[in-house]
Design a protein around this motif. Structure first.
Motif, mmCIF file in Angstrom:
data_model
loop_
_atom_site.group_PDB
_atom_site.id
_atom_site.type_symbol
_atom_site.label_atom_id
_atom_site.label_comp_id
_atom_site.label_asym_id
_atom_site.label_seq_id
_atom_site.Cartn_x
_atom_site.Cartn_y
_atom_site.Cartn_z
ATOM 1 N N SER A 187 -16.330 1.368 -10.155
ATOM 2 C CA SER A 187 -16.423 2.262 -8.995
ATOM 3 C C SER A 187 -15.668 1.726 -7.783
ATOM 4 O O SER A 187 -15.195 2.498 -6.954
ATOM 5 N N SER A 188 -15.548 0.407 -7.679
ATOM 6 C CA SER A 188 -14.834 -0.174 -6.536
ATOM 7 C C SER A 188 -13.330 0.100 -6.592
ATOM 8 O O SER A 188 -12.626 -0.072 -5.600
ATOM 9 N N LEU A 189 -12.843 0.533 -7.754
ATOM 10 C CA LEU A 189 -11.415 0.846 -7.915
ATOM 11 C C LEU A 189 -11.156 2.346 -8.010
ATOM 12 O O LEU A 189 -10.017 2.767 -8.204
ATOM 13 N N SER A 190 -12.196 3.148 -7.857
ATOM 14 C CA SER A 190 -12.073 4.586 -8.114
ATOM 15 C C SER A 190 -11.170 5.304 -7.122
ATOM 16 O O SER A 190 -10.535 6.302 -7.464
ATOM 17 N N SER A 191 -11.103 4.816 -5.887
ATOM 18 C CA SER A 191 -10.315 5.521 -4.860
ATOM 19 C C SER A 191 -9.139 4.692 -4.351
ATOM 20 O O SER A 191 -8.630 4.925 -3.258
ATOM 21 N N ILE A 192 -8.700 3.712 -5.141
ATOM 22 C CA ILE A 192 -7.608 2.823 -4.738
ATOM 23 C C ILE A 192 -6.283 3.358 -5.280
ATOM 24 O O ILE A 192 -6.186 3.754 -6.438
ATOM 25 N N SER A 193 -5.249 3.368 -4.437
ATOM 26 C CA SER A 193 -3.924 3.802 -4.883
ATOM 27 C C SER A 193 -3.195 2.631 -5.550
ATOM 28 O O SER A 193 -3.464 1.463 -5.234
ATOM 29 N N PRO A 194 -2.259 2.913 -6.455
ATOM 30 C CA PRO A 194 -1.511 1.840 -7.115
ATOM 31 C C PRO A 194 -0.758 0.944 -6.143
ATOM 32 O O PRO A 194 -0.742 -0.275 -6.304
ATOM 33 N N SER A 195 -0.161 1.531 -5.117
ATOM 34 C CA SER A 195 0.618 0.726 -4.162
ATOM 35 C C SER A 195 -0.280 -0.218 -3.372
ATOM 36 O O SER A 195 0.061 -1.383 -3.138
ATOM 37 N N PHE A 196 -1.462 0.292 -2.971
ATOM 38 C CA PHE A 196 -2.392 -0.561 -2.222
ATOM 39 C C PHE A 196 -2.895 -1.695 -3.100
ATOM 40 O O PHE A 196 -2.980 -2.853 -2.669
ATOM 41 N N LEU A 197 -3.223 -1.380 -4.359
ATOM 42 C CA LEU A 197 -3.732 -2.398 -5.261
ATOM 43 C C LEU A 197 -2.670 -3.453 -5.558
ATOM 44 O O LEU A 197 -2.971 -4.652 -5.619
ATOM 45 N N ALA A 198 -1.423 -3.019 -5.729
ATOM 46 C CA ALA A 198 -0.339 -3.963 -5.974
ATOM 47 C C ALA A 198 -0.168 -4.929 -4.807
ATOM 48 O O ALA A 198 0.015 -6.141 -4.984
ATOM 49 N N GLN A 199 -0.259 -4.400 -3.597
ATOM 50 C CA GLN A 199 -0.146 -5.248 -2.406
ATOM 51 C C GLN A 199 -1.351 -6.175 -2.267
ATOM 52 O O GLN A 199 -1.218 -7.349 -1.925
ATOM 53 N N GLU A 200 -2.525 -5.654 -2.577
ATOM 54 C CA GLU A 200 -3.759 -6.428 -2.453
ATOM 55 C C GLU A 200 -3.782 -7.611 -3.416
ATOM 56 O O GLU A 200 -4.238 -8.708 -3.073
ATOM 57 N N LEU A 201 -3.278 -7.383 -4.645
ATOM 58 C CA LEU A 201 -3.327 -8.425 -5.670
ATOM 59 C C LEU A 201 -2.050 -9.241 -5.762
ATOM 60 O O LEU A 201 -1.997 -10.213 -6.514
ATOM 61 N N SER A 202 -1.026 -8.826 -5.006
ATOM 62 C CA SER A 202 0.289 -9.478 -5.065
ATOM 63 C C SER A 202 0.867 -9.421 -6.476
ATOM 64 O O SER A 202 1.290 -10.422 -7.053
ATOM 65 N N VAL A 203 0.849 -8.224 -7.053
ATOM 66 C CA VAL A 203 1.400 -7.996 -8.384
ATOM 67 C C VAL A 203 2.397 -6.854 -8.316
ATOM 68 O O VAL A 203 2.526 -6.157 -7.300
ATOM 69 N N LYS A 204 3.114 -6.638 -9.411
ATOM 70 C CA LYS A 204 4.070 -5.543 -9.482
ATOM 71 C C LYS A 204 3.340 -4.203 -9.501
ATOM 72 O O LYS A 204 2.199 -4.092 -9.957
ATOM 73 N N LEU A 205 4.058 -3.162 -9.045
ATOM 74 C CA LEU A 205 3.468 -1.823 -8.999
ATOM 75 C C LEU A 205 3.094 -1.362 -10.403
ATOM 76 O O LEU A 205 2.044 -0.723 -10.602
ATOM 77 N N GLU A 206 3.934 -1.702 -11.391
ATOM 78 C CA GLU A 206 3.655 -1.295 -12.766
ATOM 79 C C GLU A 206 2.345 -1.900 -13.281
ATOM 80 O O GLU A 206 1.576 -1.256 -14.002
ATOM 81 N N GLU A 207 2.083 -3.157 -12.891
ATOM 82 C CA GLU A 207 0.848 -3.814 -13.313
ATOM 83 C C GLU A 207 -0.365 -3.142 -12.680
ATOM 84 O O GLU A 207 -1.413 -2.982 -13.327
ATOM 85 N N ALA A 208 -0.239 -2.758 -11.405
ATOM 86 C CA ALA A 208 -1.337 -2.066 -10.724
ATOM 87 C C ALA A 208 -1.616 -0.720 -11.380
ATOM 88 O O ALA A 208 -2.782 -0.320 -11.547
ATOM 89 N N VAL A 209 -0.544 -0.009 -11.767
ATOM 90 C CA VAL A 209 -0.707 1.278 -12.448
ATOM 91 C C VAL A 209 -1.450 1.090 -13.768
ATOM 92 O O VAL A 209 -2.335 1.877 -14.126
ATOM 93 N N GLU A 210 -1.104 0.034 -14.511
ATOM 94 C CA GLU A 210 -1.763 -0.235 -15.789
ATOM 95 C C GLU A 210 -3.254 -0.524 -15.599
ATOM 96 O O GLU A 210 -4.088 -0.096 -16.401
ATOM 97 N N VAL A 211 -3.582 -1.260 -14.548
ATOM 98 C CA VAL A 211 -4.986 -1.561 -14.267
ATOM 99 C C VAL A 211 -5.769 -0.277 -13.996
ATOM 100 O O VAL A 211 -6.837 -0.035 -14.566
ATOM 101 N N LEU A 212 -5.226 0.588 -13.126
ATOM 102 C CA LEU A 212 -5.915 1.819 -12.781
ATOM 103 C C LEU A 212 -5.979 2.777 -13.971
ATOM 104 O O LEU A 212 -6.950 3.533 -14.115
ATOM 105 N N ARG A 213 -4.977 2.737 -14.845
ATOM 106 C CA ARG A 213 -5.017 3.561 -16.050
ATOM 107 C C ARG A 213 -6.135 3.083 -16.985
ATOM 108 O O ARG A 213 -6.852 3.904 -17.582
ATOM 109 N N ALA A 214 -6.285 1.760 -17.092
ATOM 110 C CA ALA A 214 -7.361 1.212 -17.923
ATOM 111 C C ALA A 214 -8.727 1.600 -17.375
ATOM 112 O O ALA A 214 -9.653 1.923 -18.135
#
Length: 346
Positions: free
Chosen positions: A25-52
């Motif tokens: 639930s803590s990731l339910s309203s997070i955008s891929p770009s914000f998550l990528a910046q927050e975790l210091s990872v690539k945008l593609e990796e953030a997209v994969e996390v949110l897809r999972a």
């Protein structure tokens, strides 16, 4: 389902947990770009996390019948269950009285106060008292003690266990059948063996242990108390980003509340104090800010009233605000009218 079970790489999972994302639930309203910046990872990796997260949530909801919310109970059932609940004695009769019998199961209770007021002493006392057999007024359970400051002392737990056994034996006439049976059953080493101790040296370890608790409690179904001493220490030392700290602590408090209800146990969080500028002057207040004060069911403030220690109920949904004096003796927490009033006071 929690982040720890999400099908992603261990490095990404570690970054999520360290940033305070502990549940789906803590990731339910997070955008891929914000998550990528927050975790210091690539945008593609953030997209994969949110897809999972999305795939897991969809799969999980598919097993829930349409229109049915699991877990609903009636208010009458809740009241009946509350009236049947036993409480964990603090060792002080006056404090137990204003708490409605002691520390409540299925609730998170915060205990705060200045150094030397007896927070750790109360924590150890509760870890011992939760093990008192049901026939003698206890829960007959065990305790988990999560120590972040290194203040827990096994020798002190031994002394408090001795005092607990002495109090129980004192209820029966010497040489009676009940006295002899109780003396044979209650052994100090058994009380110490009923305290599961975790030493925590960083906030990441603290997050990891709390996330691990569900598995541990499943394996040890007789645990009826979880103590964190203190919940504050590493979060005051290692965090510069207060917004991130608030999010991490919010996730931990929700998880602890969930565990207390799932396993019918009490959670006690010991907290430190800090200063707050109010009405033109600095005043002592519990650490972690105003938002944290809403994270617990009950809040107890330990303070000095002259030379006397007192416990004040600042917040509780079930009992009114009230205050009770207590002693810290060589045998543990006691009331001022107990037989230990003349014992060595610490």
């Amino acid at each position: 389902m929690e982040i720890s079970n999400l099908p992603i790489s261990p490095s990404i999972r570690s970054k999520l947990l360290s940033k305070g994302y502990t549940s789906l639930s803590s990731l339910s309203s997070i955008s891929p770009s914000f998550l990528a910046q927050e975790l210091s990872v690539k945008l593609e990796e953030a997209v994969e996390v949110l897809r999972a997260v999305s795939d897991t949530t969809t799969s999980k909801s598919a097993h829930i019948p349409y229109g049915i919310i699991p877990g609903a109970v009636t208010a009458w059932d809740m009241l009946s269950e509350e009236q049947m609940q036993r409480h964990i004695s603090t060792g002080c009769e006056d404090l137990d009285a204003i708490l409605g019998g002691g520390i409540h199961c299925k609730e998170v209770t915060e205990v705060g106060g200045v150094p030397g007021i007896g927070k750790t002493q109360l924590g150890i006392q509760l870890a011992v008292n939760v093990q008192i057999p049901v026939e003698y007024g206890g829960l007959g359970g065990k305790a988990v003690y999560i120590d972040t400051e290194g203040s827990f002392m096994a020798e002190r737990a031994y002394q408090i266990a001795e005092g607990c056994i002495y109090d129980i034996l004192d209820k029966f006439p010497s040489n009676s059948r009940e006295f002899l049976s109780c003396k044979e059953r209650l052994q100090v080493n058994n009380f110490l063996a009923g305290i599961f101790y975790f030493r925590i040296c960083s906030y990441t370890e603290q997050i990891a242990v709390i996330n691990y608790l569900e598995n541990f409690l499943t394996e040890h179904g007789d645990v009826k108390l979880v103590i964190i001493d203190s919940v504050t220490f590493h979060f005051r030392q290692d965090f510069d980003d207060l917004a991130q700290r608030t999010r991490v602590l919010g996730g931990l408090s929700l998880r602890l509340m969930k565990l207390s209800k799932m396993f019918n146990l009490a959670v006690v969080l010991l907290n430190q104090v800090t200063t707050k500028f109010t009405d033109g002057s600095f005043q002592l207040t519990l650490a972690l800010g105003d938002s944290w004060s809403h994270s617990c069911t009950n809040r107890i403030i330990l303070h000095w009233n002259g030379n006397e220690r007192c416990a004040y109920i600042e917040k509780s949904p079930s009992v009114p605000s009230a205050s009770a004096p207590y002693l810290v003796t060589g045998k543990g927490i006691r009331g001022i009218n107990s037989n230990f009033k003349r014992a060595r006071i610490m």
